[in-house]
Design a protein around this motif. Structure first.
Motif, PDB file in Angstrom:
ATOM      1  N   VAL A  78       0.471  -1.142  -0.242  1.00  0.00           N
ATOM      2  CA  VAL A  78       0.422   0.242  -0.160  1.00  0.00           C
ATOM      3  C   VAL A  78       0.972   1.143   0.362  1.00  0.00           C
ATOM      4  O   VAL A  78       1.863   1.394   0.833  1.00  0.00           O
ATOM      5  CB  VAL A  78      -0.562   0.033   1.299  1.00  0.00           C
ATOM      6  CG1 VAL A  78      -1.731   1.094   1.109  1.00  0.00           C
ATOM      7  CG2 VAL A  78      -1.880  -1.132   0.700  1.00  0.00           C
ATOM      8  N   THR A  79       1.028   1.648  -1.089  1.00  0.00           N
ATOM      9  CA  THR A  79       1.545   3.772  -1.259  1.00  0.00           C
ATOM     10  C   THR A  79       0.539   4.282  -0.711  1.00  0.00           C
ATOM     11  O   THR A  79      -0.609   4.857  -0.857  1.00  0.00           O
ATOM     12  CB  THR A  79       1.699   3.536  -2.529  1.00  0.00           C
ATOM     13  OG1 THR A  79       2.441   2.584  -3.077  1.00  0.00           O
ATOM     14  CG2 THR A  79       2.553   5.139  -2.244  1.00  0.00           C
TER      15      THR A  79
ATOM     16  N   ASP B 191      -1.587   3.997  -3.831  1.00  0.00           N
ATOM     17  CA  ASP B 191      -1.608   3.113  -4.323  1.00  0.00           C
ATOM     18  C   ASP B 191      -2.074   2.400  -3.878  1.00  0.00           C
ATOM     19  O   ASP B 191      -1.670   1.737  -2.752  1.00  0.00           O
ATOM     20  CB  ASP B 191      -0.609   3.025  -5.698  1.00  0.00           C
ATOM     21  CG  ASP B 191      -0.841   2.109  -6.784  1.00  0.00           C
ATOM     22  OD1 ASP B 191      -1.934   1.900  -7.370  1.00  0.00           O
ATOM     23  OD2 ASP B 191      -0.095   1.240  -7.532  1.00  0.00           O
ATOM     24  N   VAL B 192      -1.899   1.343  -4.722  1.00  0.00           N
ATOM     25  CA  VAL B 192      -2.632  -0.751  -3.600  1.00  0.00           C
ATOM     26  C   VAL B 192      -2.060  -1.627  -4.714  1.00  0.00           C
ATOM     27  O   VAL B 192      -2.639  -1.420  -6.217  1.00  0.00           O
ATOM     28  CB  VAL B 192      -3.443  -0.924  -2.881  1.00  0.00           C
ATOM     29  CG1 VAL B 192      -4.864  -0.874  -3.433  1.00  0.00           C
ATOM     30  CG2 VAL B 192      -3.237  -2.136  -2.202  1.00  0.00           C
TER      31      VAL B 192
ATOM     32  N   VAL C  20      -7.732   2.767  -2.349  1.00  0.00           N
ATOM     33  CA  VAL C  20      -6.631   3.877  -3.176  1.00  0.00           C
ATOM     34  C   VAL C  20      -8.494   5.201  -2.719  1.00  0.00           C
ATOM     35  O   VAL C  20      -9.246   5.288  -2.555  1.00  0.00           O
ATOM     36  CB  VAL C  20      -7.060   3.931  -4.521  1.00  0.00           C
ATOM     37  CG1 VAL C  20      -6.324   5.719  -4.782  1.00  0.00           C
ATOM     38  CG2 VAL C  20      -6.060   2.602  -4.786  1.00  0.00           C
ATOM     39  N   GLY C  21      -7.895   5.535  -2.012  1.00  0.00           N
ATOM     40  CA  GLY C  21      -8.098   7.699  -1.439  1.00  0.00           C
ATOM     41  C   GLY C  21      -8.973   7.472  -0.476  1.00  0.00           C
ATOM     42  O   GLY C  21      -9.174   8.825   0.474  1.00  0.00           O
ATOM     43  N   LEU C  22      -8.733   6.568   0.659  1.00  0.00           N
ATOM     44  CA  LEU C  22      -9.054   6.244   2.290  1.00  0.00           C
ATOM     45  C   LEU C  22      -7.763   6.833   2.841  1.00  0.00           C
ATOM     46  O   LEU C  22      -6.785   7.079   1.987  1.00  0.00           O
ATOM     47  CB  LEU C  22      -9.327   4.964   2.821  1.00  0.00           C
ATOM     48  CG  LEU C  22     -10.662   4.373   1.414  1.00  0.00           C
ATOM     49  CD1 LEU C  22     -10.988   2.677   2.604  1.00  0.00           C
ATOM     50  CD2 LEU C  22     -11.756   5.094   2.336  1.00  0.00           C
TER      51      LEU C  22
ATOM     52  N   PHE D 182     -10.349   3.847   8.856  1.00  0.00           N
ATOM     53  CA  PHE D 182      -9.929   2.923   7.184  1.00  0.00           C
ATOM     54  C   PHE D 182     -10.451   1.171   7.879  1.00  0.00           C
ATOM     55  O   PHE D 182     -10.937   0.774   6.637  1.00  0.00           O
ATOM     56  CB  PHE D 182      -8.271   2.932   7.331  1.00  0.00           C
ATOM     57  CG  PHE D 182      -7.318   1.945   6.609  1.00  0.00           C
ATOM     58  CD1 PHE D 182      -8.009   2.334   5.311  1.00  0.00           C
ATOM     59  CD2 PHE D 182      -7.398   0.848   6.723  1.00  0.00           C
ATOM     60  CE1 PHE D 182      -7.044   2.031   4.566  1.00  0.00           C
ATOM     61  CE2 PHE D 182      -6.650   0.269   6.298  1.00  0.00           C
ATOM     62  CZ  PHE D 182      -7.046   0.045   4.773  1.00  0.00           C
ATOM     63  N   LEU D 183     -10.410   1.574   8.894  1.00  0.00           N
ATOM     64  CA  LEU D 183     -10.402   0.067   9.429  1.00  0.00           C
ATOM     65  C   LEU D 183     -12.212  -0.470   9.138  1.00  0.00           C
ATOM     66  O   LEU D 183     -12.144  -1.571   8.403  1.00  0.00           O
ATOM     67  CB  LEU D 183     -10.955  -0.504  11.524  1.00  0.00           C
ATOM     68  CG  LEU D 183      -8.703  -0.223  11.406  1.00  0.00           C
ATOM     69  CD1 LEU D 183      -8.755  -0.984  12.910  1.00  0.00           C
ATOM     70  CD2 LEU D 183      -7.864  -1.350  10.660  1.00  0.00           C
ATOM     71  N   LYS D 184     -13.393   0.646   9.353  1.00  0.00           N
ATOM     72  CA  LYS D 184     -14.715   0.282   9.448  1.00  0.00           C
ATOM     73  C   LYS D 184     -14.819  -0.571   7.741  1.00  0.00           C
ATOM     74  O   LYS D 184     -15.186  -0.588   7.823  1.00  0.00           O
ATOM     75  CB  LYS D 184     -15.090   1.280   9.646  1.00  0.00           C
ATOM     76  CG  LYS D 184     -16.952   1.320   9.926  1.00  0.00           C
ATOM     77  CD  LYS D 184     -17.550   2.664  10.564  1.00  0.00           C
ATOM     78  CE  LYS D 184     -18.602   2.746  10.362  1.00  0.00           C
ATOM     79  NZ  LYS D 184     -19.333   3.330  10.578  1.00  0.00           N
ATOM     80  N   SER D 185     -13.808   0.971   6.618  1.00  0.00           N
ATOM     81  CA  SER D 185     -14.429   0.700   5.609  1.00  0.00           C
ATOM     82  C   SER D 185     -13.451  -0.670   4.941  1.00  0.00           C
ATOM     83  O   SER D 185     -14.736  -1.288   4.047  1.00  0.00           O
ATOM     84  CB  SER D 185     -13.340   2.282   4.542  1.00  0.00           C
ATOM     85  OG  SER D 185     -13.717   2.918   5.074  1.00  0.00           O
TER      86      SER D 185
END
Length: 211
Positions: free
Chosen positions: A87-88, A97-98, A122-124, A130-133
């Motif tokens: 993950v970038t 990026d991922v 990407v975009g998060l 983040f974890l919820k997403s």
């Protein structure tokens, strides 16, 4: 005490660490036992020349005996799972990026099909929901359980990678910043009403709530 893995398997070697024989620093177990499984999860953080960061994670499951699955038999020592992700992110923890790969899975023709879907992260931001997403995007049959597990550990791996390297460290000493350091109030020791914060981050200390 006897070793809990084959004599010809020294366990993971950690460069620069006192942990060189693969044994966990736990109290000695007094009951005889035989190791059946080993899961290794590793993360590495890389600072790039373009100012971005790569956080790479890898999960590997290995059996100490031949393992019969519906898709075939894996020999002892051959990975059941070998899944990696890069993950970038930028210095604000935004995902740029991922890329993910699965070099070994129980069902090679199927497990890898879902990996491209992980570009949805990407975009998060690693510290803003983040974890919820990840749970929402890839829960149940919508994702790969083990790749999602790697992503769940990504924020803290990134935080450790950033430590001492980015402008976030300036927050710790209050050099011209009014924003609370991102790592405070994220664990028991760094609660803003803790003795640790009172001693080391007095600017951000808050008295414990009454009662």
């Amino acid at each position: 005490p006897s070793r809990d893995w084959p004599e010809n398997d020294p366990g993971p070697i950690i460069p620069g660490s006192r942990i060189t024989d693969g044994k966990m620093p736990l109290p000695t177990q007094t009951v005889a036992r035989t190791r059946k499984h080993r899961r290794s999860i590793t993360f590495e953080g890389f600072k790039r020349d373009d100012g971005l960061w790569d956080i790479e994670g890898r999960l590997v499951d290995i059996k100490d005996q031949d393992f019969v699955m519906r898709s075939g038999t894996r020999r002892s020592g051959d990975p059941i799972h070998d899944i990696s992700v890069r993950v970038t992110i930028d210095s604000e923890m935004n995902v740029i990026d991922v890329v993910a790969c699965a070099d070994s899975t129980p069902f090679p023709d199927v497990c890898g099909q879902v990996l491209p879907d992980y570009r949805k992260i990407v975009g998060l931001n690693l510290f803003k929901g983040f974890l919820k997403s990840v749970k929402s995007l890839f829960g149940d049959t919508r994702g790969c359980t083990h790749l999602s597990e790697l992503l769940m550990a990504l924020p803290t791996a990134a935080m450790q990678s950033f430590s001492g390297e980015t402008k976030h460290e300036e927050h710790e000493h209050g050099h011209g910043h009014e924003k609370k350091p991102f790592y405070l109030d994220r664990c028991h020791a760094l609660s803003t009403d803790s003795d640790v914060v009172r001693s080391h981050f007095p600017r951000w200390y808050r008295n414990p709530p009454p009662g």
